[in-house]
Enzyme design. Structure first.
Site, PDB file in Angstrom:
ATOM      1  N   HIS A 122      45.814  46.018  38.747  1.00 34.58           N
ATOM      2  CA  HIS A 122      44.584  45.229  38.901  1.00 34.58           C
ATOM      3  C   HIS A 122      44.824  44.202  40.016  1.00 34.58           C
ATOM      4  O   HIS A 122      45.956  43.728  40.190  1.00 34.58           O
ATOM      5  CB  HIS A 122      44.314  44.519  37.572  1.00 34.58           C
ATOM      6  N   ASP A 199      51.891  42.777  32.746  1.00 31.54           N
ATOM      7  CA  ASP A 199      50.471  42.454  32.610  1.00 31.54           C
ATOM      8  C   ASP A 199      49.964  43.181  31.365  1.00 31.54           C
ATOM      9  O   ASP A 199      49.774  44.401  31.371  1.00 31.54           O
ATOM     10  CB  ASP A 199      49.725  42.912  33.878  1.00 31.54           C
ATOM     11  N   GLN A 202      45.363  44.700  29.173  1.00 27.93           N
ATOM     12  CA  GLN A 202      44.691  45.829  28.503  1.00 27.93           C
ATOM     13  C   GLN A 202      45.505  46.383  27.340  1.00 27.93           C
ATOM     14  O   GLN A 202      45.022  47.268  26.632  1.00 27.93           O
ATOM     15  CB  GLN A 202      44.410  46.954  29.514  1.00 27.93           C
ATOM     16  N   LYS A 225      39.445  39.554  26.090  1.00 22.67           N
ATOM     17  CA  LYS A 225      39.504  41.017  25.924  1.00 22.67           C
ATOM     18  C   LYS A 225      39.951  41.384  24.517  1.00 22.67           C
ATOM     19  O   LYS A 225      40.201  42.546  24.208  1.00 22.67           O
ATOM     20  CB  LYS A 225      40.461  41.622  26.952  1.00 22.67           C
ATOM     21  N   CYS A 365      38.190  46.256  40.238  1.00 16.77           N
ATOM     22  CA  CYS A 365      39.245  45.369  40.767  1.00 16.77           C
ATOM     23  C   CYS A 365      40.542  46.151  40.999  1.00 16.77           C
ATOM     24  O   CYS A 365      41.643  45.614  40.779  1.00 16.77           O
ATOM     25  CB  CYS A 365      39.498  44.175  39.842  1.00 16.77           C
TER      26      CYS A 365
END
Ligand code: C6P
Length: 416
Positions: A122, A199, A202, A225, A365
């Site tokens: 991302h 990261d 998600q 999220k 993105c």
């Protein structure tokens, strides 16, 4: 199995209609909806608890401080952080990555070293590193994808070498839905003495993630999220790294002592939380974590695996539909990105919206990933705990309707 019928009653927004149809919300990778418990926690905070934290001796301030710090401990427990003081509240994943870039990487990494990222990263975990690479004279290396849309692990091993300062990598792609096998990569980085940032934007909302099990140095993710409010994120870092890092911003709360011409830094975690933080957001995040804990992340992951297997099965049967990323549900989360031949993803998104189906379209993105696939954008459906197989059916019939509209448009064009 999740009782989605019951779960859905906790989310007021899921009762609404869009363009005359019941809302089918399939844009959860962008942000998730909020249960009543989260909305109530924020209202209750402002109605009965509101005060600034870490500053007052009065009851309200102490209560608000306790609540805020309680959520920090909840977050630490969620990701198995050895120490709650190594959990820093930020504005979101983006700010957390920038904090690591400015406070750890910029002072540490020197010309001649390299940063290893992955192709589907991302922009939040790419652009800050491009900035640093330019400023400090570092090389940027991207782990490529193989033909199946998975990370090419053999190429990765040769990219990580003795000059690698940092492996900064997503655990799950927001476009391909692929759950990357990070362990061999992290082990390779460790062997070379490189630090590792994961990261988890998600992954943390969808399955159990442990910083100890991953053996990473930094883990970043966002509350919005995972049923929480916008404007709250997390940076969890190894304590010794945080201890060595200068503050991100100067101001109130991050200091120990201040004289007219100088100051000393405060203790962890406050050193990285200058100014009044998003207290109500953190309180809401706590309620979101309570809700997720009550349902269980294992059960949520299982539910998404069921939904994505069902969706892949149904969608693969549609003519002219290209699905990107691993084709087996076992390697992906509840995210399916696709394109329908002859239709721009934006037009497809609008046609679906007319039927109450909310998906995301565009480059997500992830422009380098779009370049990899030679497309300007994709359409994306992403699921969460409240989505149902019936909603997948609605998505599929909306896609079939889009196909029929396209065919009619094409035959009209042929006749003229
Ligand atoms: N992806 C999506 O629709 P923020 O915006 O800071 O909360 O999260 C940034 C981010 C970082 N990494 C990954 C893997 C992400 O998916 C995101 C956010 C959203 O895919 C909004 S662009």
């Amino acid at each position: 199995m999740l009782n989605t019928e019951r779960i859905r009653t906790d989310f007021p927004i899921l009762q609404r209609e869009v363009n005359g149809f019941p809302l089918v919300y399939l844009d959860n990778a962008a942000t998730t909806q909020k249960p009543q418990a989260v909305i109530d926690a924020i209202v209750r905070y402002y109605a009965y608890e509101n005060a600034n934290i870490h500053r007052g001796v009065h009851t309200l301030s102490q209560e608000a401080t306790n609540h805020y710090e309680q959520v920090r401990r909840q977050v630490a427990a969620l990701i198995q952080a050895p120490d709650a003081d190594s959990v820093i509240f930020t504005k979101g994943t983006t700010e957390s990555v920038n904090m690591v870039m400015k406070c750890w990487a910029a002072p540490q990494l020197k010309a001649g070293q390299n940063l290893v990222l992955s192709w589907p990263e991302h922009h939040s975990n790419l652009v800050p590193w491009q900035m640093l690479a330019q400023a400090n004279g570092l090389a940027l290396r991207l782990i490529p994808l193989n033909a199946e849309g998975e990370l090419d692990l053999s190429a990765a091993e040769s990219l990580i070498d003795g000059n690698t300062g940092l492996l900064a990598i997503q655990q799950m792609s927001n476009v391909l839905g692929s759950l990357h096998d990070l362990k061999p990569l992290i082990a390779a980085a460790r062997r070379q003495g490189a630090k590792v940032l994961v990261d988890g934007a998600q992954s943390v909302p969808h399955l159990p993630v442990s910083v100890q099990d991953l053996d990473c140095d930094f883990l970043v993710f966002s509350a919005h999220k995972m049923l929480g409010p916008t404007g709250v994120g997390v940076l969890c870092a190894r304590r010794e790294l945080l201890d060595s890092m200068p503050p991100y911003q100067g101001g109130g709360a991050m200091i120990k002592e201040v004289w007219p011409e100088r100051h000393t830094w405060g203790e962890l975690p406050y050193r990285f939380e200058a100014g009044t933080p998003n207290i109500s957001g953190v309180v809401g995040f706590g309620a979101a974590l309570d809700y997720l804990e009550q349902i269980g992340l294992e059960a949520i992951w299982e539910h998404e695996q069921m939904l994505v297997a069902y969706a892949l099965d149904k969608m693969k049967a549609l003519d002219g539909l290209t699905i990107y990323g691993p084709q087996h549900a076992a390697q992906r989360s509840g995210i399916v990105s696709f394109n329908l031949e002859g239709l721009h993803p934006q037009d497809l998104g609008e046609i679906l919206d007319q039927q109450g189906v909310a998906i995301r379209t565009g480059h997500h993105c992830c422009q380098p990933l779009m370049q990899h696939y030679g497309v300007s954008g994709m359409a994306r459906a992403s699921f969460y705990l409240y989505n149902t197989p019936a909603e997948v059916d609605t998505l599929v019939s909306a896609l079939q309707r889009a196909q029929r509209l396209l065919q009619r448009r094409q035959s009209r064009l042929r006749q003229t």
